[in-house]
Motif scaffolding. Structure first.
Motif, PDB file in Angstrom:
ATOM      1  N   VAL A 143      46.984  19.127 -17.621  1.00 23.82           N
ATOM      2  CA  VAL A 143      45.948  18.309 -16.971  1.00 23.82           C
ATOM      3  C   VAL A 143      45.616  18.891 -15.594  1.00 23.82           C
ATOM      4  O   VAL A 143      45.014  18.226 -14.755  1.00 23.82           O
ATOM      5  CB  VAL A 143      46.405  16.836 -16.848  1.00 23.82           C
ATOM      6  N   GLU A 144      45.995  20.132 -15.379  1.00 24.87           N
ATOM      7  CA  GLU A 144      45.821  20.778 -14.084  1.00 24.87           C
ATOM      8  C   GLU A 144      44.359  20.755 -13.634  1.00 24.87           C
ATOM      9  O   GLU A 144      43.470  21.221 -14.333  1.00 24.87           O
ATOM     10  CB  GLU A 144      46.309  22.236 -14.164  1.00 24.87           C
ATOM     11  N   GLY A 145      44.124  20.176 -12.446  1.00 27.59           N
ATOM     12  CA  GLY A 145      42.797  20.199 -11.841  1.00 27.59           C
ATOM     13  C   GLY A 145      41.782  19.253 -12.426  1.00 27.59           C
ATOM     14  O   GLY A 145      40.609  19.274 -12.025  1.00 27.59           O
ATOM     15  N   LEU A 146      42.167  18.421 -13.365  1.00 25.81           N
ATOM     16  CA  LEU A 146      41.192  17.510 -13.980  1.00 25.81           C
ATOM     17  C   LEU A 146      40.750  16.442 -12.974  1.00 25.81           C
ATOM     18  O   LEU A 146      41.551  15.925 -12.199  1.00 25.81           O
ATOM     19  CB  LEU A 146      41.782  16.821 -15.213  1.00 25.81           C
ATOM     20  N   GLU A 147      39.457  16.114 -12.997  1.00 27.87           N
ATOM     21  CA  GLU A 147      38.898  15.144 -12.070  1.00 27.87           C
ATOM     22  C   GLU A 147      38.584  13.833 -12.777  1.00 27.87           C
ATOM     23  O   GLU A 147      38.631  13.744 -14.010  1.00 27.87           O
ATOM     24  CB  GLU A 147      37.634  15.716 -11.420  1.00 27.87           C
ATOM     25  N   ALA A 148      38.253  12.814 -11.997  1.00 29.04           N
ATOM     26  CA  ALA A 148      37.936  11.499 -12.548  1.00 29.04           C
ATOM     27  C   ALA A 148      36.828  11.611 -13.590  1.00 29.04           C
ATOM     28  O   ALA A 148      35.831  12.314 -13.376  1.00 29.04           O
ATOM     29  CB  ALA A 148      37.518  10.542 -11.432  1.00 29.04           C
ATOM     30  N   GLY A 149      37.008  10.934 -14.711  1.00 24.24           N
ATOM     31  CA  GLY A 149      36.026  10.972 -15.783  1.00 24.24           C
ATOM     32  C   GLY A 149      36.347  11.983 -16.863  1.00 24.24           C
ATOM     33  O   GLY A 149      35.786  11.929 -17.963  1.00 24.24           O
ATOM     34  N   ALA A 150      37.264  12.911 -16.565  1.00 24.02           N
ATOM     35  CA  ALA A 150      37.633  13.918 -17.566  1.00 24.02           C
ATOM     36  C   ALA A 150      38.536  13.285 -18.626  1.00 24.02           C
ATOM     37  O   ALA A 150      39.253  12.328 -18.358  1.00 24.02           O
ATOM     38  CB  ALA A 150      38.359  15.077 -16.890  1.00 24.02           C
ATOM     39  N   SER A 151      38.478  13.823 -19.825  1.00 19.07           N
ATOM     40  CA  SER A 151      39.339  13.321 -20.899  1.00 19.07           C
ATOM     41  C   SER A 151      39.752  14.477 -21.795  1.00 19.07           C
ATOM     42  O   SER A 151      39.095  15.525 -21.838  1.00 19.07           O
ATOM     43  CB  SER A 151      38.628  12.242 -21.715  1.00 19.07           C
ATOM     44  N   ILE A 152      40.848  14.279 -22.496  1.00 20.78           N
ATOM     45  CA  ILE A 152      41.334  15.261 -23.466  1.00 20.78           C
ATOM     46  C   ILE A 152      41.360  14.583 -24.824  1.00 20.78           C
ATOM     47  O   ILE A 152      41.954  13.516 -24.985  1.00 20.78           O
ATOM     48  CB  ILE A 152      42.730  15.773 -23.082  1.00 20.78           C
ATOM     49  N   GLN A 153      40.685  15.198 -25.792  1.00 19.68           N
ATOM     50  CA  GLN A 153      40.622  14.638 -27.135  1.00 19.68           C
ATOM     51  C   GLN A 153      41.652  15.316 -28.044  1.00 19.68           C
ATOM     52  O   GLN A 153      42.198  16.372 -27.704  1.00 19.68           O
ATOM     53  CB  GLN A 153      39.215  14.802 -27.703  1.00 19.68           C
ATOM     54  N   ALA A 154      41.883  14.703 -29.176  1.00 18.35           N
ATOM     55  CA  ALA A 154      42.887  15.222 -30.108  1.00 18.35           C
ATOM     56  C   ALA A 154      42.606  16.680 -30.475  1.00 18.35           C
ATOM     57  O   ALA A 154      43.523  17.501 -30.551  1.00 18.35           O
ATOM     58  CB  ALA A 154      42.933  14.355 -31.353  1.00 18.35           C
TER      59      ALA A 154
END
Length: 202
Positions: A143-154
């Motif tokens: 999740v390095e550097g992810l900002e608000a609103g970002a998501s990770i899908q399957a």
């Protein structure tokens, strides 16, 4: 994945009284089922089982009464809500080479972008299909550097060879929430308005 061997006993006593006697002996009542066979009621060694269950989806080689051997994975574990000891375990019978559907823990690594944002685990565990003797203990997601609103899908998660998703590709696993900004209390806002009016009159 690791394989744990447990010597277990078949049992013919049932009910709460029998379960209490089993637990007093530091053992755990359990049931082995699957492949259309009749459920087999077992007594398992408490300490060894507790250690084995520290590994998610652990593969257990059961030596039943010293006569037969079966492979199983834990399907349901019941613990005492206050003391945490094992009360009962359901085991699913599996065969080498057989595909099973299980849930594996999702481990996030790395730092989010600055700003006090929060990482939400929408799915704490990822449903996958894997060969019974090669179930991964977990999957790691950066999740390095992810900002608000970002998501990770399957579909964004890299799975080991031979492991496939058992959930929709676009299912959200992790998402980044914006940091919560505290709203001023109504009383404080009213006081500020009043002070502003007094200054204007002066």
């Amino acid at each position: 994945m690791s394989e744990v061997k447990l010597a277990v006993e078949s049992r013919t006593e049932f009910g709460k009284g029998a379960a209490r006697r089993i637990r007093r002996d530091n053992k755990v009542p359990g049931v082995l089922y699957g492949h259309g066979s009749e459920p087999l009621h077992l007594t398992l060694p408490g300490h060894e089982l507790l250690l084995a269950l520290r590994t998610p989806n652990v593969l257990i080689a059961l030596d039943i009464d010293g006569k037969t051997s079966e492979l199983a994975i834990p399907k349901s574990v019941v613990r005492d809500p206050l003391k945490g000891f094992l009360e009962h375990v359901d085991l699913l019978l599996v065969k080498r080479g057989e595909k099973v559907t299980v849930e594996i823990p999702v481990v996030a690594e790395g730092e989010l972008a600055p700003g006090g944002n929060l990482l939400e685990h929408v799915l704490n565990a990822l449903p996958v299909e894997a060969e019974a003797t090669h179930i991964p203990e977990s999957v790691t997601v950066s999740v390095e550097g992810l900002e608000a609103g970002a998501s990770i899908q399957a579909k964004d998660i890299e799975l080991p060879k031979g492991v496939t998703l058992a959930v929709e590709d676009d299912a959200t696993v992790l998402q980044v929430l914006a940091a919560q900004v505290e709203e001023p209390a109504e009383d404080e806002a009213a006081d500020a308005d009043a002070e502003g009016e007094e200054s204007a009159e002066a």
